[in-house]
Design an enzyme around this catalytic site. Sequence first.
Site, short mmCIF file in Angstrom:
data_model
loop_
_atom_site.label_atom_id
_atom_site.label_comp_id
_atom_site.label_asym_id
_atom_site.label_seq_id
_atom_site.Cartn_x
_atom_site.Cartn_y
_atom_site.Cartn_z
N ASP A 22 5.38 11.10 -5.57
CA ASP A 22 4.05 10.99 -4.94
C ASP A 22 3.15 12.11 -5.44
O ASP A 22 3.63 13.18 -5.82
CB ASP A 22 4.19 11.06 -3.42
CG ASP A 22 3.01 10.42 -2.70
OD1 ASP A 22 3.18 9.31 -2.14
OD2 ASP A 22 1.91 11.02 -2.69
N ASP A 28 1.80 12.25 -10.78
CA ASP A 28 0.63 11.38 -10.76
C ASP A 28 0.95 10.18 -11.65
O ASP A 28 1.15 10.36 -12.86
CB ASP A 28 -0.57 12.16 -11.31
CG ASP A 28 -1.83 11.32 -11.42
OD1 ASP A 28 -1.78 10.11 -11.10
OD2 ASP A 28 -2.87 11.88 -11.83
N VAL A 29 1.04 8.98 -11.06
CA VAL A 29 1.38 7.82 -11.89
C VAL A 29 0.30 7.52 -12.92
O VAL A 29 0.51 6.73 -13.84
CB VAL A 29 1.69 6.55 -11.04
CG1 VAL A 29 2.87 6.78 -10.12
CG2 VAL A 29 0.46 6.06 -10.30
N ASN A 32 4.99 1.30 -5.95
CA ASN A 32 4.14 1.07 -4.78
C ASN A 32 2.84 1.88 -4.79
O ASN A 32 1.88 1.49 -4.14
CB ASN A 32 4.97 1.41 -3.52
CG ASN A 32 4.13 1.51 -2.29
OD1 ASN A 32 3.74 0.50 -1.71
ND2 ASN A 32 3.80 2.74 -1.89
N TYR A 65 -10.43 -3.86 -7.26
CA TYR A 65 -9.09 -3.82 -6.65
C TYR A 65 -8.35 -5.14 -6.89
O TYR A 65 -7.17 -5.14 -7.26
CB TYR A 65 -9.23 -3.53 -5.15
CG TYR A 65 -7.90 -3.46 -4.42
CD1 TYR A 65 -7.04 -2.39 -4.63
CD2 TYR A 65 -7.53 -4.46 -3.54
CE1 TYR A 65 -5.82 -2.33 -3.97
CE2 TYR A 65 -6.31 -4.41 -2.87
CZ TYR A 65 -5.46 -3.33 -3.09
OH TYR A 65 -4.25 -3.27 -2.45
N LYS A 124 -4.78 -5.93 -8.88
CA LYS A 124 -3.60 -6.55 -8.27
C LYS A 124 -3.27 -7.89 -8.94
O LYS A 124 -2.10 -8.28 -9.00
CB LYS A 124 -3.80 -6.71 -6.76
CG LYS A 124 -3.83 -5.35 -6.02
CD LYS A 124 -2.53 -4.57 -6.21
CE LYS A 124 -2.51 -3.28 -5.40
NZ LYS A 124 -1.25 -2.53 -5.54
N ALA A 184 -2.59 -4.19 5.92
CA ALA A 184 -1.49 -3.52 6.60
C ALA A 184 -1.98 -2.25 7.29
O ALA A 184 -2.85 -1.56 6.77
CB ALA A 184 -0.39 -3.19 5.59
N THR A 193 -1.86 1.02 7.73
CA THR A 193 -1.35 2.24 7.09
C THR A 193 -2.47 3.30 7.13
O THR A 193 -3.62 2.98 7.43
CB THR A 193 -1.00 1.98 5.61
OG1 THR A 193 -2.21 1.71 4.90
CG2 THR A 193 -0.04 0.80 5.46
N1 LIG Z 1 -2.64 -1.13 3.37
C1 LIG Z 1 -2.96 -2.37 2.98
O1 LIG Z 1 -3.66 -3.12 3.67
C2 LIG Z 1 -2.40 -2.91 1.69
C3 LIG Z 1 -2.46 -4.29 1.48
C4 LIG Z 1 -1.96 -4.82 0.30
C5 LIG Z 1 -1.41 -3.97 -0.65
N2 LIG Z 1 -1.37 -2.63 -0.42
C6 LIG Z 1 -0.79 -1.78 -1.46
O2 LIG Z 1 0.27 -1.03 -0.90
C7 LIG Z 1 0.43 0.16 -1.64
C8 LIG Z 1 0.53 1.33 -0.67
O3 LIG Z 1 -0.61 1.33 0.15
P1 LIG Z 1 -0.67 2.06 1.58
O4 LIG Z 1 -1.59 1.28 2.42
O5 LIG Z 1 0.70 2.38 2.06
O6 LIG Z 1 -1.46 3.41 1.12
P2 LIG Z 1 -1.36 4.94 1.55
O7 LIG Z 1 -2.64 5.53 1.06
O8 LIG Z 1 -0.99 5.08 2.99
O9 LIG Z 1 -0.15 5.49 0.66
C9 LIG Z 1 -0.28 5.51 -0.74
C10 LIG Z 1 0.58 6.65 -1.29
O10 LIG Z 1 0.45 6.61 -2.72
C11 LIG Z 1 0.24 7.93 -3.18
N3 LIG Z 1 -0.53 7.88 -4.43
C12 LIG Z 1 -1.82 7.49 -4.59
N4 LIG Z 1 -2.18 7.64 -5.88
C13 LIG Z 1 -1.10 8.14 -6.53
C14 LIG Z 1 -0.87 8.53 -7.87
N5 LIG Z 1 -1.84 8.47 -8.80
N6 LIG Z 1 0.36 9.00 -8.19
C15 LIG Z 1 1.34 9.09 -7.27
N7 LIG Z 1 1.17 8.76 -5.97
C16 LIG Z 1 -0.05 8.29 -5.62
C17 LIG Z 1 -0.54 8.62 -2.08
O11 LIG Z 1 -0.42 10.05 -2.16
C18 LIG Z 1 0.12 8.04 -0.83
O12 LIG Z 1 1.24 8.81 -0.42
C19 LIG Z 1 -0.74 0.22 -2.62
O13 LIG Z 1 -0.30 -0.21 -3.90
C20 LIG Z 1 -1.74 -0.77 -2.06
O14 LIG Z 1 -2.57 -1.34 -3.05
C21 LIG Z 1 -1.85 -2.08 0.73
#
Ligand SMILES: NC(=O)c1ccc[n+]([C@@H]2O[C@H](COP(=O)([O-])OP(=O)(O)OC[C@H]3O[C@@H](n4cnc5c(N)ncnc54)[C@H](O)[C@@H]3O)[C@@H](O)[C@H]2O)c1
Length: 251
Positions: free
Chosen positions: A37, A53-54, A80, A145, A149, A178, A180
């Site tokens: 992360d 950093d991905v 993720n 976005y 995806k 979701a 989050t």
């Molecule tokens: N929350 C939603 O509604 C939702 C819906 C569909 C898909 N998603 C996908 O789920 C995944 C996670 O989302 P979430 O809601 O848990 O988000 P979140 O922001 O709660 O968590 C994301 C995590 O990714 C880390 N991160 C971000 N950029 C990064 C990078 N460049 N390198 C390494 N780590 C990095 C952040 O530090 C964080 O810990 C994402 O891919 C998002 O597109 C989320």
Amino acid sequence: MSDFEGLKALVTGGASGIGRATAELLAARGAQVAVLDLDPEGVQKPLLGYQADVGDDESVRRAVAAAVADLGGLDVLVNNAGIGAQGTVEDNDDEDWHRVMNVNVVGMVRTSRAALPHLRKSSHAAVVNTCSIAATAGLPQRALYSASKGAVLSLTLAMAADHIREGIRVNCVNPGTADTPWVGRLLDAAPDPAAERAALEARQPTGRLVSADEVAGAIAYLASPLSGATTGTALAVDGGMQGLRLRPAGR
Ligand SMILES: NC(=O)c1ccc[n+]([C@@H]2O[C@H](COP(=O)([O-])OP(=O)(O)OC[C@H]3O[C@@H](n4cnc5c(N)ncnc54)[C@H](O)[C@@H]3O)[C@@H](O)[C@H]2O)c1
């Protein structure tokens, strides 16, 4: 359930939200889990945390190598980590496009590339990508976005084909909205957070947001050795948002 006993997993973006719930669930089901992360400060034992950093290849290679060395191998990769973007095609400039595609799409390529030599040595290798309903339904104000995806969905299928004969399964989950920290931040930034939340809830046939644990459960299902015949699929975890067309309540 201990279907992950003896397996080693790496979860990107595992310090928050869906990634965190996934890392904790895989560990509870017997896996040794490493989290990669941007900010792994809050990652707690038994999870192992690695800063990376991905969006940066060197950083990914270093963190994946360290995690695999500490775990003693790799069986499961959960791609993720992702970031959001709002607006139509008129609202995001080229810099925004390159930044989001670099993290959301090329980020998955980087971690997969670094992980593949290790996954090839596993007899239960699985990759699960966190995609989104934005890949399969047109959502307003999400052009960039959604494009990122959509690319993740296609990448999942292509990777599933490329690596099936190496014994590596590749699938993705498509969550609806979701609950989050990410969505919390979006709601906080809205002019009327309660109304915004109600609108997002109403968009899902279940009438509520998806929980991070529910997405984690789907990711674990796809990653599990019990799902050995499942590859090249996208599993909706969206409260029926993609597949259902309801009539108004009471009519
Ligand atoms: N929350 C939603 O509604 C939702 C819906 C569909 C898909 N998603 C996908 O789920 C995944 C996670 O989302 P979430 O809601 O848990 O988000 P979140 O922001 O709660 O968590 C994301 C995590 O990714 C880390 N991160 C971000 N950029 C990064 C990078 N460049 N390198 C390494 N780590 C990095 C952040 O530090 C964080 O810990 C994402 O891919 C998002 O597109 C989320």
